[in-house]
Design a protein around this motif. Sequence first.
Motif, PDB file in Angstrom:
ATOM      1  N   THR A   1      84.818 -38.075  -0.955  1.00  0.00           N
ATOM      2  CA  THR A   1      84.572 -36.648  -1.178  1.00  0.00           C
ATOM      3  C   THR A   1      83.652 -36.060  -0.122  1.00  0.00           C
ATOM      4  O   THR A   1      83.483 -34.835  -0.068  1.00  0.00           O
ATOM      5  CB  THR A   1      83.953 -36.403  -2.563  1.00  0.00           C
ATOM      6  OG1 THR A   1      82.609 -36.926  -2.592  1.00  0.00           O
ATOM      7  CG2 THR A   1      84.788 -37.051  -3.663  1.00  0.00           C
ATOM      8  N   LEU A   2      83.059 -36.893   0.702  1.00  0.00           N
ATOM      9  CA  LEU A   2      82.103 -36.404   1.693  1.00  0.00           C
ATOM     10  C   LEU A   2      82.855 -35.730   2.841  1.00  0.00           C
ATOM     11  O   LEU A   2      83.734 -36.340   3.455  1.00  0.00           O
ATOM     12  CB  LEU A   2      81.257 -37.558   2.230  1.00  0.00           C
ATOM     13  CG  LEU A   2      80.381 -38.261   1.190  1.00  0.00           C
ATOM     14  CD1 LEU A   2      79.781 -39.532   1.779  1.00  0.00           C
ATOM     15  CD2 LEU A   2      79.279 -37.321   0.700  1.00  0.00           C
ATOM     16  N   PRO A   3      82.541 -34.496   3.153  1.00  0.00           N
ATOM     17  CA  PRO A   3      83.268 -33.787   4.211  1.00  0.00           C
ATOM     18  C   PRO A   3      82.651 -34.020   5.584  1.00  0.00           C
ATOM     19  O   PRO A   3      81.486 -34.398   5.718  1.00  0.00           O
ATOM     20  CB  PRO A   3      83.116 -32.324   3.798  1.00  0.00           C
ATOM     21  CG  PRO A   3      81.744 -32.287   3.165  1.00  0.00           C
ATOM     22  CD  PRO A   3      81.574 -33.621   2.466  1.00  0.00           C
TER      23      PRO A   3
ATOM     24  N   ASP B   1      72.594 -38.446   2.228  1.00  0.00           N
ATOM     25  CA  ASP B   1      72.050 -37.213   1.649  1.00  0.00           C
ATOM     26  C   ASP B   1      70.631 -36.974   2.161  1.00  0.00           C
ATOM     27  O   ASP B   1      70.263 -35.848   2.518  1.00  0.00           O
ATOM     28  CB  ASP B   1      72.029 -37.302   0.124  1.00  0.00           C
ATOM     29  CG  ASP B   1      73.413 -37.350  -0.499  1.00  0.00           C
ATOM     30  OD1 ASP B   1      74.372 -36.895   0.134  1.00  0.00           O
ATOM     31  OD2 ASP B   1      73.521 -37.863  -1.635  1.00  0.00           O
ATOM     32  N   ASP B   2      69.840 -38.038   2.186  1.00  0.00           N
ATOM     33  CA  ASP B   2      68.458 -37.919   2.660  1.00  0.00           C
ATOM     34  C   ASP B   2      68.416 -37.525   4.136  1.00  0.00           C
ATOM     35  O   ASP B   2      67.572 -36.714   4.552  1.00  0.00           O
ATOM     36  CB  ASP B   2      67.713 -39.232   2.451  1.00  0.00           C
ATOM     37  CG  ASP B   2      67.497 -39.564   0.979  1.00  0.00           C
ATOM     38  OD1 ASP B   2      67.642 -38.656   0.127  1.00  0.00           O
ATOM     39  OD2 ASP B   2      67.195 -40.739   0.672  1.00  0.00           O
ATOM     40  N   LEU B   3      69.311 -38.111   4.934  1.00  0.00           N
ATOM     41  CA  LEU B   3      69.367 -37.764   6.357  1.00  0.00           C
ATOM     42  C   LEU B   3      69.662 -36.282   6.537  1.00  0.00           C
ATOM     43  O   LEU B   3      68.984 -35.591   7.315  1.00  0.00           O
ATOM     44  CB  LEU B   3      70.432 -38.599   7.067  1.00  0.00           C
ATOM     45  CG  LEU B   3      70.590 -38.318   8.561  1.00  0.00           C
ATOM     46  CD1 LEU B   3      69.517 -39.026   9.366  1.00  0.00           C
ATOM     47  CD2 LEU B   3      71.976 -38.715   9.073  1.00  0.00           C
TER      48      LEU B   3
ATOM     49  N   LEU C   1      76.562 -45.389   5.184  1.00  0.00           N
ATOM     50  CA  LEU C   1      75.937 -44.185   4.645  1.00  0.00           C
ATOM     51  C   LEU C   1      74.884 -44.504   3.597  1.00  0.00           C
ATOM     52  O   LEU C   1      74.218 -43.594   3.083  1.00  0.00           O
ATOM     53  CB  LEU C   1      77.009 -43.268   4.060  1.00  0.00           C
ATOM     54  CG  LEU C   1      78.107 -42.853   5.036  1.00  0.00           C
ATOM     55  CD1 LEU C   1      79.150 -41.987   4.333  1.00  0.00           C
ATOM     56  CD2 LEU C   1      77.536 -42.124   6.245  1.00  0.00           C
ATOM     57  N   ASP C   2      74.706 -45.803   3.285  1.00  0.00           N
ATOM     58  CA  ASP C   2      73.650 -46.242   2.378  1.00  0.00           C
ATOM     59  C   ASP C   2      72.501 -46.920   3.114  1.00  0.00           C
ATOM     60  O   ASP C   2      71.569 -47.421   2.475  1.00  0.00           O
ATOM     61  CB  ASP C   2      74.225 -47.233   1.352  1.00  0.00           C
ATOM     62  CG  ASP C   2      75.298 -46.603   0.483  1.00  0.00           C
ATOM     63  OD1 ASP C   2      75.035 -45.532  -0.085  1.00  0.00           O
ATOM     64  OD2 ASP C   2      76.404 -47.168   0.403  1.00  0.00           O
TER      65      ASP C   2
ATOM     66  N   TRP D   1      70.210 -47.597   9.866  1.00  0.00           N
ATOM     67  CA  TRP D   1      71.401 -47.429  10.695  1.00  0.00           C
ATOM     68  C   TRP D   1      71.653 -45.946  10.959  1.00  0.00           C
ATOM     69  O   TRP D   1      71.887 -45.527  12.099  1.00  0.00           O
ATOM     70  CB  TRP D   1      72.593 -48.054   9.985  1.00  0.00           C
ATOM     71  CG  TRP D   1      73.726 -48.503  10.868  1.00  0.00           C
ATOM     72  CD1 TRP D   1      73.998 -48.100  12.140  1.00  0.00           C
ATOM     73  CD2 TRP D   1      74.736 -49.452  10.513  1.00  0.00           C
ATOM     74  NE1 TRP D   1      75.123 -48.747  12.605  1.00  0.00           N
ATOM     75  CE2 TRP D   1      75.597 -49.568  11.627  1.00  0.00           C
ATOM     76  CE3 TRP D   1      75.007 -50.192   9.369  1.00  0.00           C
ATOM     77  CZ2 TRP D   1      76.705 -50.408  11.623  1.00  0.00           C
ATOM     78  CZ3 TRP D   1      76.109 -51.026   9.366  1.00  0.00           C
ATOM     79  CH2 TRP D   1      76.946 -51.147  10.476  1.00  0.00           C
ATOM     80  N   LEU D   2      71.590 -45.127   9.913  1.00  0.00           N
ATOM     81  CA  LEU D   2      71.798 -43.694  10.072  1.00  0.00           C
ATOM     82  C   LEU D   2      70.750 -43.075  10.996  1.00  0.00           C
ATOM     83  O   LEU D   2      71.079 -42.274  11.881  1.00  0.00           O
ATOM     84  CB  LEU D   2      71.752 -43.006   8.706  1.00  0.00           C
ATOM     85  CG  LEU D   2      72.867 -43.357   7.726  1.00  0.00           C
ATOM     86  CD1 LEU D   2      72.588 -42.716   6.363  1.00  0.00           C
ATOM     87  CD2 LEU D   2      74.230 -42.925   8.243  1.00  0.00           C
ATOM     88  N   GLY D   3      69.510 -43.460  10.806  1.00  0.00           N
ATOM     89  CA  GLY D   3      68.441 -42.923  11.646  1.00  0.00           C
ATOM     90  C   GLY D   3      68.588 -43.330  13.095  1.00  0.00           C
ATOM     91  O   GLY D   3      68.354 -42.525  14.010  1.00  0.00           O
TER      92      GLY D   3
END
Length: 298
Positions: free
Chosen positions: A121-123, A27-29, A63-64, A68-70
Amino acid sequence: MTTTSGLASLNGPASPFRSRTPAAAYDDLLARVLPQAREQRVWTPSDGPLPSLFVSHGAPFTLDDPQWLGDLFDWARSMPKPRAIVVISAHWERAPVAISAAGADTPLYYDFSGFDPRYKTLPYATPDATDLARRLTGLLGRTPVHEFAGRGLDHGAFIPLMAMYPAADVPVVQLSMPSLDPGALLELGARLRPLREEGILVLGSGFMTHSFAVFHRPELAADTTAFDAWAVDALARGDADALTDYRTKAPGAAVAHPTAEHFVPLLLTVGAADDPGSAVSAIDRMVMGNSTRSVQLT
C-alpha cells in the motif's frame, strides 16, 4: 533480495527487522527528513557529471531498518539531486532492452509476496518521465525500445529510491536487463554514460551478495564475506574483466550468487563510469550474512 512467500521468516520472531508496525522505520524517516528532501539542491551543469551508483536494494524489510534507510538518504544527500534517474533492477530481464511506463503516478509493480499487506500500500508516485523516456529511446535506438505502459517500478527500483529521494520528486524510468551476461550489462552502462553529464543518475540495483542459504547455514557467511572482499579489490583495481568473469575468479561465488541477476547490475554501474577504478563504498554492512555494500563511481 528476491522476495517470495518462502521468505516470510525474514519478518519472523528472530528477524532483526521486526518492528511495531510494518515499515515503521520508513514512516519515521518521512517524518524526519521530508522538508530536507524537498529542499535538496538540484544538479546544474557546473556540478559536472553525476556518479554512477550500485545499490544493494534489499526487500520490503529494508523499510523496517532505520540504519539502512538513513544510510541511503544520507548517500543521496551527499550529491546534488538528479534531474532524472535511470535504474536497472535485478528483477526485470527482457530482451531487447525495454523501459517502464513513463507517465506520472504509474502504479508500482509490487513484485513480492509473503510480507505484511501494508508493504503493498506504500506509494512512490514520481513525476512524469516522458522526456527521459524519449532521451533513452534516442540513446538506445539502434534497436526498437518498447515502453511497457502498464509496468511501474519494481521493488529493486522503488525500495531504495523511497529512502534516497523520499519526496518522490525526481522522474524515474526503469530499464530492463537485456541479458544476464555481465559483458552485455557493461556495454549497456557505457551507452548510458553520456546521461551523467546531463544530470541524470544511472543506478544499478542488485545486491553485493545474495544468498538465501546463509540464512539457514550461518557458517556460509565466510563465503559471502570472501566474495565481498574480492569484489572490493576488483573494483579498486578497476578490473572490469575480473568482475565480468566473477563466476570463475571470485571466491564463494556459488554461495554469494547462485544466480546472476543480483550481481550483474554492478557491471552496468562500472560501464557507466569514466574511471572504473574510482569505486567508493557508500554503504558497507553485513545484514543476515549478506553484504549490503553499495558503491559509487565517477
